[in-house]
Design a protein around this motif. Structure first.
Motif, PDB file in Angstrom:
ATOM      1  N   VAL A 162     -15.634  20.731  -0.499  1.00 47.50           N
ATOM      2  CA  VAL A 162     -14.281  20.174  -0.361  1.00 47.50           C
ATOM      3  C   VAL A 162     -14.060  19.673   1.069  1.00 47.50           C
ATOM      4  O   VAL A 162     -13.522  18.586   1.288  1.00 47.50           O
ATOM      5  N   ALA A 163     -14.514  20.464   2.050  1.00 47.63           N
ATOM      6  CA  ALA A 163     -14.371  20.040   3.462  1.00 47.63           C
ATOM      7  C   ALA A 163     -15.093  18.715   3.677  1.00 47.63           C
ATOM      8  O   ALA A 163     -14.594  17.817   4.372  1.00 47.63           O
ATOM      9  N   HIS A 164     -16.265  18.569   3.049  1.00 51.09           N
ATOM     10  CA  HIS A 164     -17.026  17.326   3.192  1.00 51.09           C
ATOM     11  C   HIS A 164     -16.264  16.153   2.555  1.00 51.09           C
ATOM     12  O   HIS A 164     -16.128  15.090   3.168  1.00 51.09           O
ATOM     13  N   GLN A 165     -15.753  16.367   1.335  1.00 46.84           N
ATOM     14  CA  GLN A 165     -14.990  15.295   0.664  1.00 46.84           C
ATOM     15  C   GLN A 165     -13.804  14.843   1.517  1.00 46.84           C
ATOM     16  O   GLN A 165     -13.513  13.659   1.615  1.00 46.84           O
ATOM     17  N   LEU A 166     -13.123  15.820   2.117  1.00 42.21           N
ATOM     18  CA  LEU A 166     -11.946  15.470   2.924  1.00 42.21           C
ATOM     19  C   LEU A 166     -12.354  14.709   4.189  1.00 42.21           C
ATOM     20  O   LEU A 166     -11.666  13.769   4.587  1.00 42.21           O
ATOM     21  N   SER A 167     -13.491  15.096   4.789  1.00 40.87           N
ATOM     22  CA  SER A 167     -13.885  14.382   6.008  1.00 40.87           C
ATOM     23  C   SER A 167     -14.308  12.956   5.659  1.00 40.87           C
ATOM     24  O   SER A 167     -14.012  12.013   6.403  1.00 40.87           O
ATOM     25  N   VAL A 168     -14.973  12.775   4.508  1.00 38.94           N
ATOM     26  CA  VAL A 168     -15.337  11.418   4.083  1.00 38.94           C
ATOM     27  C   VAL A 168     -14.067  10.600   3.818  1.00 38.94           C
ATOM     28  O   VAL A 168     -13.950   9.438   4.219  1.00 38.94           O
ATOM     29  N   TYR A 169     -13.084  11.243   3.171  1.00 42.59           N
ATOM     30  CA  TYR A 169     -11.820  10.553   2.888  1.00 42.59           C
ATOM     31  C   TYR A 169     -11.170  10.057   4.186  1.00 42.59           C
ATOM     32  O   TYR A 169     -10.769   8.900   4.290  1.00 42.59           O
ATOM     33  N   HIS A 170     -11.073  10.946   5.173  1.00 41.08           N
ATOM     34  CA  HIS A 170     -10.398  10.552   6.424  1.00 41.08           C
ATOM     35  C   HIS A 170     -11.161   9.443   7.141  1.00 41.08           C
ATOM     36  O   HIS A 170     -10.558   8.521   7.685  1.00 41.08           O
ATOM     37  N   LYS A 171     -12.494   9.541   7.106  1.00 44.39           N
ATOM     38  CA  LYS A 171     -13.301   8.527   7.790  1.00 44.39           C
ATOM     39  C   LYS A 171     -13.055   7.151   7.152  1.00 44.39           C
ATOM     40  O   LYS A 171     -12.895   6.158   7.847  1.00 44.39           O
ATOM     41  N   HIS A 172     -13.026   7.117   5.817  1.00 43.30           N
ATOM     42  CA  HIS A 172     -12.828   5.835   5.124  1.00 43.30           C
ATOM     43  C   HIS A 172     -11.382   5.360   5.184  1.00 43.30           C
ATOM     44  O   HIS A 172     -11.126   4.174   5.330  1.00 43.30           O
ATOM     45  N   SER A 173     -10.450   6.288   5.017  1.00 47.07           N
ATOM     46  CA  SER A 173      -9.062   5.853   4.850  1.00 47.07           C
ATOM     47  C   SER A 173      -8.389   5.494   6.174  1.00 47.07           C
ATOM     48  O   SER A 173      -7.500   4.648   6.193  1.00 47.07           O
ATOM     49  N   ALA A 174      -8.830   6.117   7.288  1.00 48.10           N
ATOM     50  CA  ALA A 174      -8.115   5.900   8.562  1.00 48.10           C
ATOM     51  C   ALA A 174      -7.985   4.416   8.927  1.00 48.10           C
ATOM     52  O   ALA A 174      -6.872   3.941   9.181  1.00 48.10           O
ATOM     53  N   PRO A 175      -9.101   3.645   8.945  1.00 53.88           N
ATOM     54  CA  PRO A 175      -8.949   2.226   9.324  1.00 53.88           C
ATOM     55  C   PRO A 175      -8.147   1.425   8.302  1.00 53.88           C
ATOM     56  O   PRO A 175      -7.422   0.492   8.661  1.00 53.88           O
ATOM     57  N   VAL A 176      -8.260   1.796   7.018  1.00 54.17           N
ATOM     58  CA  VAL A 176      -7.533   1.063   5.972  1.00 54.17           C
ATOM     59  C   VAL A 176      -6.028   1.316   6.108  1.00 54.17           C
ATOM     60  O   VAL A 176      -5.215   0.381   6.082  1.00 54.17           O
ATOM     61  N   LEU A 177      -5.664   2.592   6.291  1.00 48.02           N
ATOM     62  CA  LEU A 177      -4.245   2.925   6.445  1.00 48.02           C
ATOM     63  C   LEU A 177      -3.690   2.288   7.716  1.00 48.02           C
ATOM     64  O   LEU A 177      -2.562   1.786   7.722  1.00 48.02           O
ATOM     65  N   ALA A 178      -4.490   2.292   8.784  1.00 51.13           N
ATOM     66  CA  ALA A 178      -4.034   1.681  10.047  1.00 51.13           C
ATOM     67  C   ALA A 178      -3.762   0.195   9.851  1.00 51.13           C
ATOM     68  O   ALA A 178      -2.782  -0.351  10.367  1.00 51.13           O
ATOM     69  N   HIS A 179      -4.627  -0.445   9.061  1.00 49.20           N
ATOM     70  CA  HIS A 179      -4.446  -1.878   8.796  1.00 49.20           C
ATOM     71  C   HIS A 179      -3.119  -2.133   8.074  1.00 49.20           C
ATOM     72  O   HIS A 179      -2.343  -3.002   8.474  1.00 49.20           O
ATOM     73  N   ALA A 181       0.836  -1.201   0.000  1.00 49.67           N
ATOM     74  CA  ALA A 181       0.000   0.000   0.000  1.00 49.67           C
ATOM     75  C   ALA A 181       0.871   1.250   0.000  1.00 49.67           C
ATOM     76  O   ALA A 181       1.962   1.259   0.564  1.00 49.67           O
ATOM     77  N   VAL A 182       0.382   2.283  -0.665  1.00 48.20           N
ATOM     78  CA  VAL A 182       1.082   3.563  -0.728  1.00 48.20           C
ATOM     79  C   VAL A 182       0.086   4.663  -0.385  1.00 48.20           C
ATOM     80  O   VAL A 182      -1.011   4.706  -0.957  1.00 48.20           O
ATOM     81  N   GLU A 183       0.449   5.516   0.561  1.00 53.43           N
ATOM     82  CA  GLU A 183      -0.395   6.673   0.851  1.00 53.43           C
ATOM     83  C   GLU A 183       0.264   7.926   0.282  1.00 53.43           C
ATOM     84  O   GLU A 183       1.428   8.213   0.573  1.00 53.43           O
ATOM     85  N   LEU A 184      -0.485   8.648  -0.552  1.00 52.71           N
ATOM     86  CA  LEU A 184      -0.025   9.954  -1.020  1.00 52.71           C
ATOM     87  C   LEU A 184      -0.430  10.951   0.056  1.00 52.71           C
ATOM     88  O   LEU A 184      -1.610  11.225   0.244  1.00 52.71           O
ATOM     89  N   VAL A 185       0.549  11.458   0.769  1.00 50.68           N
ATOM     90  CA  VAL A 185       0.243  12.292   1.938  1.00 50.68           C
ATOM     91  C   VAL A 185       0.151  13.760   1.533  1.00 50.68           C
ATOM     92  O   VAL A 185       1.099  14.331   0.976  1.00 50.68           O
ATOM     93  N   LEU A 186      -1.005  14.351   1.798  1.00 49.51           N
ATOM     94  CA  LEU A 186      -1.231  15.755   1.473  1.00 49.51           C
ATOM     95  C   LEU A 186      -2.038  16.370   2.614  1.00 49.51           C
ATOM     96  O   LEU A 186      -3.109  15.862   2.967  1.00 49.51           O
ATOM     97  N   ALA A 187      -1.520  17.438   3.210  1.00 50.06           N
ATOM     98  CA  ALA A 187      -2.237  18.082   4.320  1.00 50.06           C
ATOM     99  C   ALA A 187      -3.569  18.638   3.812  1.00 50.06           C
ATOM    100  O   ALA A 187      -3.673  19.059   2.661  1.00 50.06           O
ATOM    101  N   ASP A 188      -4.571  18.624   4.676  1.00 49.34           N
ATOM    102  CA  ASP A 188      -5.896  19.121   4.280  1.00 49.34           C
ATOM    103  C   ASP A 188      -5.834  20.563   3.780  1.00 49.34           C
ATOM    104  O   ASP A 188      -6.559  20.929   2.851  1.00 49.34           O
ATOM    105  N   ALA A 189      -4.959  21.378   4.395  1.00 49.64           N
ATOM    106  CA  ALA A 189      -4.885  22.790   3.985  1.00 49.64           C
ATOM    107  C   ALA A 189      -4.436  22.897   2.528  1.00 49.64           C
ATOM    108  O   ALA A 189      -4.971  23.695   1.753  1.00 49.64           O
ATOM    109  N   GLU A 190      -3.466  22.048   2.141  1.00 46.18           N
ATOM    110  CA  GLU A 190      -2.971  22.072   0.759  1.00 46.18           C
ATOM    111  C   GLU A 190      -4.025  21.489  -0.197  1.00 46.18           C
ATOM    112  O   GLU A 190      -4.242  22.016  -1.298  1.00 46.18           O
ATOM    113  N   ALA A 191      -4.685  20.411   0.218  1.00 53.58           N
ATOM    114  CA  ALA A 191      -5.748  19.825  -0.620  1.00 53.58           C
ATOM    115  C   ALA A 191      -6.848  20.865  -0.843  1.00 53.58           C
ATOM    116  O   ALA A 191      -7.359  21.022  -1.962  1.00 53.58           O
TER     117      ALA A 191
END
Ligand SMILES: [Zn+2]
Length: 213
Positions: free
Chosen positions: A166-183, A108-118
């Motif tokens: 955009v704020a909504h898209q980012l919050s959905v992204y974090h909600k979905h990606s957090a458990p996957v990235l943790a795994h 797995a690869v995470e493209l890391v981008l701060a929310d402020a930059e996104a």
């Protein structure tokens, strides 16, 4: 690692140019670049039962079940061009899709981008009504404000690129990606890449890190 047999899951937030990075990386590695959308199109085109199931849920105006999406992705990854490796990319990773790939030996690869930059990237976008070209008020401005350089039509701020959307898209992204990235992190199979740089720089770094892993 033999790069030609790499099975990559590329996860990036909206604004991280995940599709573009996936396409360039896949081209460099000689592998197919696959998204949920491709997987769905392939299942429908093939006239598979999964495609029929999907059509039924869409006709009923329901969101397809996560297990159905997982099965559709799994089917696509089993097609001949992907058997030797693939770059699967997503902005909305889910645990069910990830679990369906568990036996494949995923890197797995995470493209890391701060929310402020996104947010800066996405809310600054302006789209041409005529030719569809996407401009950016800071990084790719039109010569005359509000007018497309290429075709002379008006450019506009899409609803999807408004700050609240955009704020909504980012919050959905974090909600979905957090458990996957943790795994993937817990499994020791996650690489983090700084996504503030150009696509070419990202792809070059990733290729050399994959060669060493
Ligand atoms: Zn235009």
């Amino acid at each position: 690692m033999a790069l030609a047999e790499t099975r990559l899951v590329l996860i990036g937030s909206p604004g991280a140019e995940t599709a573009e990075v996936a396409d360039h990386l896949a081209a460099r590695l000689g592998l197919p670049s696959i998204s949920i959308r491709d997987a769905i199109q392939s299942a429908v085109r093939a006239g598979s039962e999964l495609g029929d199931d999907l059509r039924r849920s869409m006709n009923a105006e329901q969101l397809p079940a996560p297990e159905l999406i997982a099965a559709i992705v799994q089917r696509r990854l089993g097609e001949p061009d992907a058997v030797g490796g693939f770059v699967y990319w997503t902005e909305f990773p889910t645990l069910s899709v990830m679990r369906s790939m568990e036996t494949l030996g995923i890197q797995a690869v995470e493209l890391v981008l701060a929310d402020a930059e996104a947010t800066r990237r996405l809310t600054g976008r302006r789209t041409c009504r005529g030719c569809g070209k996407i401009w950016h008020i800071e990084s790719l401005p039109t010569l005359v404000e509000g007018v497309c350089d290429r075709c002379g039509s008006k450019v506009f701020h899409r609803d999807d690129d408004a700050p609240a959307a955009v704020a909504h898209q980012l919050s959905v992204y974090h909600k979905h990606s957090a458990p996957v990235l943790a795994h993937y992190r817990a499994a020791g199979s996650l690489i983090n890449v700084d996504a503030t740089r150009s696509t070419e720089e990202i792809v070059t770094e990733l290729t050399s890190r994959l060669e060493r892993s």
